[in-house]
Design a protein around this motif. Sequence first.
Motif, PDB file in Angstrom:
ATOM      1  N   PRO A  73      14.513  64.767  44.344  1.00  0.00           N
ATOM      2  CA  PRO A  73      15.666  63.988  44.806  1.00  0.00           C
ATOM      3  C   PRO A  73      15.550  62.475  44.663  1.00  0.00           C
ATOM      4  O   PRO A  73      16.570  61.786  44.699  1.00  0.00           O
ATOM      5  CB  PRO A  73      15.774  64.389  46.285  1.00  0.00           C
ATOM      6  CG  PRO A  73      15.195  65.753  46.353  1.00  0.00           C
ATOM      7  CD  PRO A  73      14.082  65.747  45.367  1.00  0.00           C
ATOM      8  N   PRO A  76      17.355  59.761  39.830  1.00  0.00           N
ATOM      9  CA  PRO A  76      18.781  59.928  39.561  1.00  0.00           C
ATOM     10  C   PRO A  76      19.040  60.987  38.489  1.00  0.00           C
ATOM     11  O   PRO A  76      18.211  61.199  37.598  1.00  0.00           O
ATOM     12  CB  PRO A  76      19.230  58.544  39.078  1.00  0.00           C
ATOM     13  CG  PRO A  76      18.033  57.684  39.003  1.00  0.00           C
ATOM     14  CD  PRO A  76      16.829  58.468  39.414  1.00  0.00           C
ATOM     15  N   ARG A  80      24.450  63.221  40.287  1.00  0.00           N
ATOM     16  CA  ARG A  80      24.111  62.506  41.519  1.00  0.00           C
ATOM     17  C   ARG A  80      24.703  61.097  41.486  1.00  0.00           C
ATOM     18  O   ARG A  80      25.318  60.640  42.460  1.00  0.00           O
ATOM     19  CB  ARG A  80      22.589  62.416  41.682  1.00  0.00           C
ATOM     20  CG  ARG A  80      21.923  63.700  42.128  1.00  0.00           C
ATOM     21  CD  ARG A  80      20.402  63.579  42.101  1.00  0.00           C
ATOM     22  NE  ARG A  80      19.764  64.819  42.537  1.00  0.00           N
ATOM     23  CZ  ARG A  80      18.483  65.104  42.377  1.00  0.00           C
ATOM     24  NH1 ARG A  80      17.676  64.225  41.792  1.00  0.00           N
ATOM     25  NH2 ARG A  80      17.992  66.248  42.814  1.00  0.00           N
ATOM     26  N   LEU A 101      21.936  62.235  50.352  1.00  0.00           N
ATOM     27  CA  LEU A 101      22.411  63.596  50.118  1.00  0.00           C
ATOM     28  C   LEU A 101      21.422  64.613  50.671  1.00  0.00           C
ATOM     29  O   LEU A 101      20.209  64.433  50.580  1.00  0.00           O
ATOM     30  CB  LEU A 101      22.614  63.831  48.624  1.00  0.00           C
ATOM     31  CG  LEU A 101      23.664  62.938  47.944  1.00  0.00           C
ATOM     32  CD1 LEU A 101      23.657  63.173  46.440  1.00  0.00           C
ATOM     33  CD2 LEU A 101      25.054  63.190  48.525  1.00  0.00           C
ATOM     34  N   GLY A 293      20.773  66.939  47.367  1.00  0.00           N
ATOM     35  CA  GLY A 293      21.587  66.492  46.241  1.00  0.00           C
ATOM     36  C   GLY A 293      21.247  67.140  44.915  1.00  0.00           C
ATOM     37  O   GLY A 293      21.181  66.464  43.881  1.00  0.00           O
ATOM     38  N   ASP A 295      21.557  68.522  41.395  1.00  0.00           N
ATOM     39  CA  ASP A 295      22.524  68.046  40.410  1.00  0.00           C
ATOM     40  C   ASP A 295      23.704  69.002  40.250  1.00  0.00           C
ATOM     41  O   ASP A 295      24.857  68.569  40.131  1.00  0.00           O
ATOM     42  CB  ASP A 295      21.828  67.848  39.054  1.00  0.00           C
ATOM     43  CG  ASP A 295      22.755  67.230  38.022  1.00  0.00           C
ATOM     44  OD1 ASP A 295      23.009  66.014  38.097  1.00  0.00           O
ATOM     45  OD2 ASP A 295      23.249  67.970  37.145  1.00  0.00           O
ATOM     46  N   CYS A 298      26.077  68.581  43.088  1.00  0.00           N
ATOM     47  CA  CYS A 298      26.857  67.353  42.915  1.00  0.00           C
ATOM     48  C   CYS A 298      27.969  67.560  41.892  1.00  0.00           C
ATOM     49  O   CYS A 298      29.098  67.064  42.071  1.00  0.00           O
ATOM     50  CB  CYS A 298      25.946  66.212  42.477  1.00  0.00           C
ATOM     51  SG  CYS A 298      24.754  65.698  43.732  1.00  0.00           S
TER      52      CYS A 298
END
Length: 412
Positions: A73, A76, A80, A101, A293, A295, A298
């Motif tokens: 996490p 990036p 995200r 997140l 979060g 991917d 997201c």
Amino acid sequence: MPGPHAHDRFSFTAQPPDVPTIVRAEGVELITSDGRRILDAAGGAVVNNIGHGRTEVADAVAAAMRDLGYVVPIWPTPNRLELIDVLVDRWLPDGFDHVFLAGGGSEANDSAIRLARMYHVARGDERRHKVIGRMPSYHGATLATLAVGGHEARRSGYEPLLAEYPRVPWYDADALAGAIEAADPSTVSAFIAEPVIGASGAALVAPTDYWTSVSEICREYGVLTIADEVMTGFGRTGRRWGHDHDDWTPDVIVSAKGVGGGYVPLSLVSAGNHVVDPITESGRNVMFFTYSGHDASCAGALVVLDILQREGLIERAHVQGERLRRLLDDALAAHSHVVEVRGRGLMVGVELDGIASATVVAEALARDVWIYPAGSGPAVNDGLLYAPPMVVGDDDLDRIVDVTAAAIDAVT
């Protein structure tokens, strides 16, 4: 295919034998393995907002997973980055430029409690650790969120493990000021509250001016306000956020269910820059969860949020929520076992008197309508909580009300 004992093994503990197995869902309906079509009058657990069966969400998630699996996490990824941009630019209040997140609402509220503590530590106020909650309330199933919550049934048995924090009546701002004074203001970190109380109170809405008073009190004592918008966020109440109905802005916003619409597990914590900046300047951080979060989650959330805005579903939640409350009032106001119909947008509650919500829900489910059973313990009346997908039609609302009336009559 599931084996012959799969249904018995599914529940970790006891489960009613007549719980349906859901194999598909479309619009506002859940379809069972034996062909029943159950009207989802609760959005599952106040989760689904854009309706079931949206293939474009599934397509976005599948495309993301073809490119990426798990990524730690702190790094990036394209989805995200895009999701955080969308949240900051289109959804969050001005000055909320930071988003954390997580997975579910319990994780997010737990993180908000840690965030509040870290804010005070970063500023040198290391005595501040107490978090004041309300009665009733529910903020999650971790030990920290159970400790600050006021859901007595879900706290039961865990009391020795829970930190002793003050809790105040849900409608009384003066009681909050008194609790801060009694606890020693120099030890109080935050006040956490739902803009509309959901699972524990069946859509309880605080009195006019409550939130402005709470905000002023917390500011006076240096206490952070945490708005638990796990249920109320992303249009459920007919506005973007539940706190938008009242003239105040919290220091920290937590949300979960609506951001993924039931398609992906995702939650978030956002805070004003005045909260995050001292933590950054001190060199501290807030620890992530393994699946914070993801991917693919997201990617799904980006489509959910686009649908909410593109199809005007927040405005629709306001209109259909008003209609649902009117219909329930007309059908139930004179019933001796109904105390009140209340709520905001498509988060509507019916408070019951002298009957258990679980029995009414069972009767409604036998008539192919799912309603969420709300209640928190012996000191609070049970209630019924309605939060259908925002695409719910007029005929669906009529059926929800007719089945509710029939279910209550069957129980009484």
